[in-house]
Design a protein around this motif. Structure first.
Motif, PDB file in Angstrom:
ATOM      1  N   LYS A  58       0.877  -1.233   0.110  1.00  0.00           N
ATOM      2  CA  LYS A  58       0.016   0.158   0.064  1.00  0.00           C
ATOM      3  C   LYS A  58       0.905   1.213  -0.002  1.00  0.00           C
ATOM      4  O   LYS A  58       0.446   2.315  -0.649  1.00  0.00           O
ATOM      5  CB  LYS A  58      -0.832   0.039   1.186  1.00  0.00           C
ATOM      6  CG  LYS A  58      -2.002  -1.096   1.158  1.00  0.00           C
ATOM      7  CD  LYS A  58      -2.909  -0.680   2.197  1.00  0.00           C
ATOM      8  CE  LYS A  58      -4.286  -1.969   2.188  1.00  0.00           C
ATOM      9  NZ  LYS A  58      -5.149  -1.846   3.353  1.00  0.00           N
ATOM     10  N   SER A  62       0.730   4.013  -2.924  1.00  0.00           N
ATOM     11  CA  SER A  62       0.394   5.408  -2.461  1.00  0.00           C
ATOM     12  C   SER A  62       1.596   6.339  -2.868  1.00  0.00           C
ATOM     13  O   SER A  62       1.427   7.421  -3.446  1.00  0.00           O
ATOM     14  CB  SER A  62       0.347   5.683  -1.016  1.00  0.00           C
ATOM     15  OG  SER A  62      -0.011   6.810  -0.477  1.00  0.00           O
ATOM     16  N   GLN A  66       1.436   9.362  -5.813  1.00  0.00           N
ATOM     17  CA  GLN A  66       1.727  10.853  -5.310  1.00  0.00           C
ATOM     18  C   GLN A  66       3.130  11.308  -6.132  1.00  0.00           C
ATOM     19  O   GLN A  66       3.194  12.673  -6.486  1.00  0.00           O
ATOM     20  CB  GLN A  66       1.858  10.890  -3.788  1.00  0.00           C
ATOM     21  CG  GLN A  66       0.610  10.747  -3.186  1.00  0.00           C
ATOM     22  CD  GLN A  66       1.145  10.658  -1.609  1.00  0.00           C
ATOM     23  OE1 GLN A  66       2.101  11.036  -1.058  1.00  0.00           O
ATOM     24  NE2 GLN A  66      -0.072  10.411  -0.970  1.00  0.00           N
TER      25      GLN A  66
END
Length: 96
Positions: A58, A62, A66
């Motif tokens: 995860k 993420s 970003q």
């Protein structure tokens, strides 16, 4: 006579049985030998990599969302929880 047949059968079959049991076991990843594209991998694909659990997967997803794609193994060090040890284990198992 029966003993001779049993002995002959044993001698014929023994090498193949020993060869099957002597082969080293390989992990599921080693059997597939497919590189995981770290920039396209899903959560399920990432968790199959060594030392990458659901939490690190995860974090990788993420970070990728970003900051954009990873360029190389060293760029994975920017992900929280991914250190040099994990990066070393991923060598030869991922592509970019």
């Amino acid at each position: 006579m029966i003993k001779a047949i049993l002995l002959a059968t044993t001698l014929v079959l023994a090498p193949s049985v020993l060869a099957e049991t002597a082969s080293p076991q390989t992990s599921q990843f080693e059997q597939t030998e497919q590189l995981v594209n770290i920039n396209q991998a899903t959560l399920d694909e990432l968790v199959k990599l060594p030392s990458i659990g659901k939490g690190k997967a995860k974090a990788i997803l993420s970070f990728r969302e970003q900051n954009g794609p990873f360029n190389d193994l060293e760029s994975l060090l920017a992900v929280k929880g991914v250190g040099k040890g994990i990066v070393a284990k991923l060598e030869g198992k991922v592509k970019f």
